[in-house]
Design a protein around this motif. Structure first.
Motif, PDB file in Angstrom:
ATOM      1  N   PRO A 154       0.807  -1.234   0.000  1.00  0.00           N
ATOM      2  CA  PRO A 154       0.000   0.000   0.000  1.00  0.00           C
ATOM      3  C   PRO A 154       0.834   1.276   0.000  1.00  0.00           C
ATOM      4  CG  PRO A 154      -0.953  -1.615   1.486  1.00  0.00           C
ATOM      5  CD  PRO A 154       0.341  -2.197   1.012  1.00  0.00           C
ATOM      6  N   LEU A 155       1.924   1.294   0.792  1.00  0.00           N
ATOM      7  CA  LEU A 155       2.771   2.475   0.787  1.00  0.00           C
ATOM      8  C   LEU A 155       3.434   2.672  -0.578  1.00  0.00           C
ATOM      9  CD1 LEU A 155       4.030   4.812   2.348  1.00  0.00           C
ATOM     10  CD2 LEU A 155       5.839   3.259   3.132  1.00  0.00           C
ATOM     11  N   GLY A 156       3.740   1.563  -1.253  1.00  0.00           N
ATOM     12  CA  GLY A 156       4.311   1.658  -2.588  1.00  0.00           C
ATOM     13  C   GLY A 156       3.357   2.284  -3.581  1.00  0.00           C
ATOM     14  N   TRP A 157       2.063   1.905  -3.486  1.00  0.00           N
ATOM     15  CA  TRP A 157       1.079   2.512  -4.388  1.00  0.00           C
ATOM     16  C   TRP A 157       0.977   4.016  -4.145  1.00  0.00           C
ATOM     17  CZ3 TRP A 157      -0.187   0.100  -8.500  1.00  0.00           C
ATOM     18  CH2 TRP A 157      -0.334  -1.288  -8.524  1.00  0.00           C
ATOM     19  N   VAL A 158       1.025   4.416  -2.875  1.00  0.00           N
ATOM     20  CA  VAL A 158       0.960   5.855  -2.572  1.00  0.00           C
ATOM     21  C   VAL A 158       2.165   6.574  -3.160  1.00  0.00           C
ATOM     22  CG1 VAL A 158       0.989   7.540  -0.697  1.00  0.00           C
ATOM     23  CG2 VAL A 158      -0.411   5.477  -0.490  1.00  0.00           C
ATOM     24  N   LEU A 159       3.352   5.979  -3.014  1.00  0.00           N
ATOM     25  CA  LEU A 159       4.555   6.617  -3.531  1.00  0.00           C
ATOM     26  C   LEU A 159       4.546   6.674  -5.059  1.00  0.00           C
ATOM     27  CD1 LEU A 159       7.214   7.831  -2.501  1.00  0.00           C
ATOM     28  CD2 LEU A 159       8.284   5.620  -2.892  1.00  0.00           C
ATOM     29  N   LEU A 160       4.088   5.599  -5.706  1.00  0.00           N
ATOM     30  CA  LEU A 160       4.005   5.613  -7.171  1.00  0.00           C
ATOM     31  C   LEU A 160       3.019   6.669  -7.654  1.00  0.00           C
ATOM     32  CD1 LEU A 160       4.045   1.782  -7.946  1.00  0.00           C
ATOM     33  CD2 LEU A 160       5.858   3.432  -8.423  1.00  0.00           C
ATOM     34  N   ALA A 161       1.883   6.758  -7.010  1.00  0.00           N
ATOM     35  CA  ALA A 161       0.890   7.772  -7.398  1.00  0.00           C
ATOM     36  C   ALA A 161       1.438   9.177  -7.193  1.00  0.00           C
ATOM     37  CB  ALA A 161      -0.395   7.576  -6.602  1.00  0.00           C
ATOM     38  N   ALA A 162       2.130   9.397  -6.064  1.00  0.00           N
ATOM     39  CA  ALA A 162       2.716  10.721  -5.814  1.00  0.00           C
ATOM     40  C   ALA A 162       3.789  11.059  -6.845  1.00  0.00           C
ATOM     41  CB  ALA A 162       3.298  10.758  -4.402  1.00  0.00           C
ATOM     42  N   THR A 163       4.559  10.041  -7.239  1.00  0.00           N
ATOM     43  CA  THR A 163       5.592  10.282  -8.256  1.00  0.00           C
ATOM     44  C   THR A 163       4.980  10.706  -9.579  1.00  0.00           C
ATOM     45  OG1 THR A 163       7.016   8.640  -7.182  1.00  0.00           O
ATOM     46  CG2 THR A 163       7.544   9.239  -9.445  1.00  0.00           C
ATOM     47  N   VAL A 164       3.937  10.004 -10.015  1.00  0.00           N
ATOM     48  CA  VAL A 164       3.272  10.352 -11.274  1.00  0.00           C
ATOM     49  C   VAL A 164       2.685  11.757 -11.209  1.00  0.00           C
ATOM     50  CG1 VAL A 164       1.351   9.740 -12.794  1.00  0.00           C
ATOM     51  CG2 VAL A 164       2.808   7.953 -11.849  1.00  0.00           C
ATOM     52  N   VAL A 165       2.041  12.095 -10.093  1.00  0.00           N
ATOM     53  CA  VAL A 165       1.435  13.428  -9.965  1.00  0.00           C
ATOM     54  C   VAL A 165       2.507  14.515  -9.984  1.00  0.00           C
ATOM     55  CG1 VAL A 165       0.131  14.927  -8.406  1.00  0.00           C
ATOM     56  CG2 VAL A 165      -0.615  12.584  -8.772  1.00  0.00           C
ATOM     57  N   LEU A 166       3.627  14.273  -9.291  1.00  0.00           N
ATOM     58  CA  LEU A 166       4.679  15.277  -9.245  1.00  0.00           C
ATOM     59  C   LEU A 166       5.299  15.489 -10.632  1.00  0.00           C
ATOM     60  CD1 LEU A 166       6.482  14.413  -5.889  1.00  0.00           C
ATOM     61  CD2 LEU A 166       5.064  16.410  -6.390  1.00  0.00           C
ATOM     62  N   TRP A 167       5.523  14.406 -11.371  1.00  0.00           N
ATOM     63  CA  TRP A 167       6.068  14.553 -12.717  1.00  0.00           C
ATOM     64  C   TRP A 167       5.086  15.306 -13.630  1.00  0.00           C
ATOM     65  CZ3 TRP A 167      10.762  14.598 -14.202  1.00  0.00           C
ATOM     66  CH2 TRP A 167      11.732  13.775 -13.632  1.00  0.00           C
ATOM     67  N   TRP A 168       3.833  15.023 -13.491  1.00  0.00           N
ATOM     68  CA  TRP A 168       2.837  15.713 -14.330  1.00  0.00           C
ATOM     69  C   TRP A 168       2.801  17.202 -14.013  1.00  0.00           C
ATOM     70  CZ3 TRP A 168      -1.747  18.318 -13.131  1.00  0.00           C
ATOM     71  CH2 TRP A 168      -2.545  18.649 -14.236  1.00  0.00           C
ATOM     72  N   ALA A 195      10.052  15.050  -7.712  1.00  0.00           N
ATOM     73  CA  ALA A 195       9.756  13.894  -8.567  1.00  0.00           C
ATOM     74  C   ALA A 195      11.003  13.053  -8.797  1.00  0.00           C
ATOM     75  CB  ALA A 195       9.174  14.372  -9.898  1.00  0.00           C
ATOM     76  N   VAL A 196      12.164  13.695  -8.972  1.00  0.00           N
ATOM     77  CA  VAL A 196      13.409  12.945  -9.155  1.00  0.00           C
ATOM     78  C   VAL A 196      13.746  12.155  -7.895  1.00  0.00           C
ATOM     79  CG1 VAL A 196      15.898  13.197  -9.491  1.00  0.00           C
ATOM     80  CG2 VAL A 196      14.326  14.507 -10.907  1.00  0.00           C
ATOM     81  N   VAL A 197      13.568  12.755  -6.731  1.00  0.00           N
ATOM     82  CA  VAL A 197      13.866  12.063  -5.474  1.00  0.00           C
ATOM     83  C   VAL A 197      12.975  10.836  -5.302  1.00  0.00           C
ATOM     84  CG1 VAL A 197      13.795  12.265  -2.959  1.00  0.00           C
ATOM     85  CG2 VAL A 197      14.766  14.122  -4.333  1.00  0.00           C
ATOM     86  N   LEU A 198      11.673  10.990  -5.538  1.00  0.00           N
ATOM     87  CA  LEU A 198      10.752   9.845  -5.397  1.00  0.00           C
ATOM     88  C   LEU A 198      11.064   8.768  -6.428  1.00  0.00           C
ATOM     89  CD1 LEU A 198       7.279  11.509  -4.658  1.00  0.00           C
ATOM     90  CD2 LEU A 198       8.952  10.587  -3.062  1.00  0.00           C
TER      91      LEU A 198
END
Length: 451
Positions: free
Chosen positions: A73-87, A101-104
Motif C-alpha cells: 500500500p505504501l508503494g502505491w501511494v509513492l508511485l501515485a505521488a511520483t506520477v502526480v509530481l512529474w505531471w 519527482a526525481v527524489v521519489l
C-alpha cells in the motif's frame, strides 16, 4: 478364366474383413475405420483474433496479479505521488516539483533491486498439537535451512494462521545454516485454522515492495469446543441388555419372557425340556426383544433456533460432551445436523466435525425438520437427544419429539443464555432440560435419570 476374379473378390472381402473393428483417433474423438472421414475446418480470421486476444488477456491478468501482490500500500501511494509530481512539474515547469519527482523516482528505482535474490529455504513447519480446546495455545516451530551453496540475504517469513498472519525476521544464512523460530497460536473460538503455507518475503527496507515465495506446506489446526465429563452418567443404560426391554416378543433373543406351545417352524434349540416333560407337549422358550443402545444426537444448526452465537456454541459443546460419553460407554453413536451426519468413529473425529460446524441454510429447516430426518434415517434408534436453542418454542419442540418413532427414549436439551440453573419439564413423552452453561449439563442429566 474365372479364377482371377474370384481371387480378387476374395482379396477384397479379406481386406474388408480386416478393416472392420479398426478405429481411428482424430483429436479426442474415436471413430471406426469405415466411418465418414473427418475434415478439419480452418478457423476464421475472427476466431484467430479472439484466441490471440484471450491468450494475451490471460498473460496480462497474470502480470497484473504479480504486480498487485508485489506493490505494498505504501508503494502505491509513492508511485501515485511520483506520477502526480512529474505531471505537475512538466505541465507548469516548477523546479521544486521536478526535484521532488526525481527524489521519489530514485527511491522507487533503488527499492526494486531488493526484490531480487534467492529465497530457496527448506522450510519445515511443526505443530506439537494439531487438536486443541478453545482457550488453549497451540505451540509450534518453524525451521528454515539454507540448502544452497551460497548465502541468502536477510528476509522475512510470513506464517498465515486463519485470517491473520505472523511475521518472522530471518537473518542472513550462510550455506547449510539453519534458523529456528518458535511461536504460540492463541485460540479464542472454535474452528479449523489453516496454519500456512509459509511464505518467504523479500522487500525493501521502506516496505514499498515485497515478493513472496510460497512453500506449500499447510497444517490444519482443529480448535475443539469445550466439553464436560459426564462421569457416572449414561443414558445408554436406559435401553441396553441390562435396561428396559421392548414390548415386542421374539423367538430368539437374550431376555427370557415366558413359555408357549410348539408351533411348526420353531427352532428346537429353544425347547424347554423340563416343562415339556411335565406337560407332555413341546414347550418353547419365548423372549422379549431387546435392542442394543443406538444413541442418536440431533444438533439443530438452523440460525433461528438460537438467540445468538453463545447458545449455538453451548449446544455444540453439549453435543460433544454427550457424544464422548456415549463412545466411552461403547454405544452405537450417530450424530446428525440438517446438513447431514457427522463423523462419529471416535471422540476426536466427532470433535473435529464439530469444530468445522457452522449454521445451515434457512431452507434446510429447523428442529422439526431435523427430527423428521432422524425418524426416516435412524430406524434402529433407541435414544434420541435433540439439541437446540431458545429460539425454538415449546410447540416446535413438541412437534419435533412427536415425529420420532414410538418407543424411542427422547431427550431435548435447550440452551438458553437467560437460565441460571437447569430446568426440567416434560413435553409429551420426552424430557426437556434447559441449561444456560455447560457446567449445568451434568446436574440436569442426573435429574433426568432420577426422575
Amino acid at each position: 478364366m474365372t479364377t482371377a476374379p474370384a481371387a480378387e473378390t476374395t482379396a477384397a472381402n479379406t481386406a474388408a474383413e480386416t478393416t472392420v473393428g479398426r478405429t481411428v483417433t482424430v483429436g479426442s474423438t474415436t471413430l471406426s475405420a469405415d466411418a465418414a472421414p473427418v475434415t478439419a475446418v480452418a478457423p476464421t480470421r475472427v476466431e484467430v483474433v479472439r484466441e490471440r486476444l484471450e491468450t494475451w488477456w490471460g498473460l496480462t491478468r497474470r502480470a497484473i496479479a504479480v504486480i498487485t501482490r508485489t506493490v505494498r500500500p505504501l508503494g502505491w501511494v509513492l508511485l501515485a505521488a511520483t506520477v502526480v509530481l512529474w505531471w505537475v512539474a512538466l505541465a507548469f515547469g516548477w523546479q521544486e516539483m521536478i526535484i521532488a519527482a526525481v527524489v521519489l523516482t530514485a527511491i522507487v528505482v533503488l527499492s526494486v533491486p531488493f526484490l531480487f535474490g534467492g529465497t530457496a529455504y527448506d522450510v519445515e513447519l511443526d505443530l506439537t498439537r494439531t487438536h486443541v480446546v478453545v482457550g488453549e495455545r497451540a505451540i509450534g516451530g518453524l525451521s528454515l535451512v539454507n540448502s544452497t551453496s551460497r548465502s541468502i540475504l536477510p528476509s522475512r517469513v510470513v506464517l498465515p494462521v486463519g485470517s491473520g498472519r505472523g511475521e518472522f525476521d530471518v537473518p542472513r544464512l550462510a550455506p547449510k545454516a539453519e534458523h529456528d523460530e518458535l511461536f504460540a497460536i492463541p485460540t479464542t473460538a472454535r474452528g479449523v485454522l489453516a496454519v500456512g503455507p509459509v511464505s518467504v518475503l523479500r522487500g525493501d527496507p521502506l516496505g514499498l515492495f515485497e515478493r513472496s515465495s510460497d512453500r506449500r506446506q499447510a497444517v490444519d489446526l482443529y480448535v475443539h469446543p469445550r466439553t464436560v465429563a459426564l462421569e457416572g452418567l449414561s443414558l445408554g443404560r436406559l435401553r441396553d441388555l441390562e435396561g428396559l426391554p421392548s414390548t415386542q416378543l421374539a423367538s430368539d433373543d437374550v431376555s427370557f419372557h415366558a413359555l408357549r406351545e410348539y408351533q411348526p417352524g420353531d427352532d428346537l434349540r429353544h425347547v424347554h425340556w423340563k416343562s415339556t416333560a411335565r406337560v407332555g407337549e413341546l414347550m418353547m422358550r419365548q423372549y422379549e426383544e431387546t435392542r442394543r443402545s443406538h444413541f442418536v444426537l440431533g444438533l439443530s444448526t438452523h440460525p433461528s433456533d438460537y438467540d445468538g452465537a453463545e447458545e449455538f456454541e453451548l449446544a455444540i459443546s453439549v453435543t460433544g460432551s454427550l457424544g464422548r460419553r456415549a463412545l466411552r460407554d461403547s454405544r452405537m453413536l450417530e450424530a446428525r445436523t440438517q446438513r447431514g451426519p457427522l463423523r462419529t468413529d471416535g471422540g476426536r473425529r466427532l470433535l473435529d466435525s464439530l469444530s468445522a460446524l457452522d449454521y445451515s441454510r434457512p431452507r434446510d429447516g429447523g428442529i422439526v425438520a431435523l427430527a423428521g430426518t432422524i425418524a426416516a434415517e435412524s430406524h434402529a434408534a433407541a435414544i434420541v437427544v435433540l439439541m437446540c436453542g431458545s429460539g425454538a418454542d415449546a410447540a416446535e419442540l413438541k412437534l419435533a419429539c412427536s415425529r420420532l418413532p414410538q418407543g424411542v427414549r427422547t431427550l431435548a436439551v435447550v440452551t438458553d443464555s437467560s437460565v441460571d440453573s437447569p430446568l426440567l419439564r416434560r413435553v409429551g413423552d420426552a424430557d426437556v432440560i434447559r441449561i444456560g452453561a455447560l457446567d449445568q449439563l451434568a446436574p440436569a442429566i442426573r435429574k433426568v435419570l432420577s426422575s
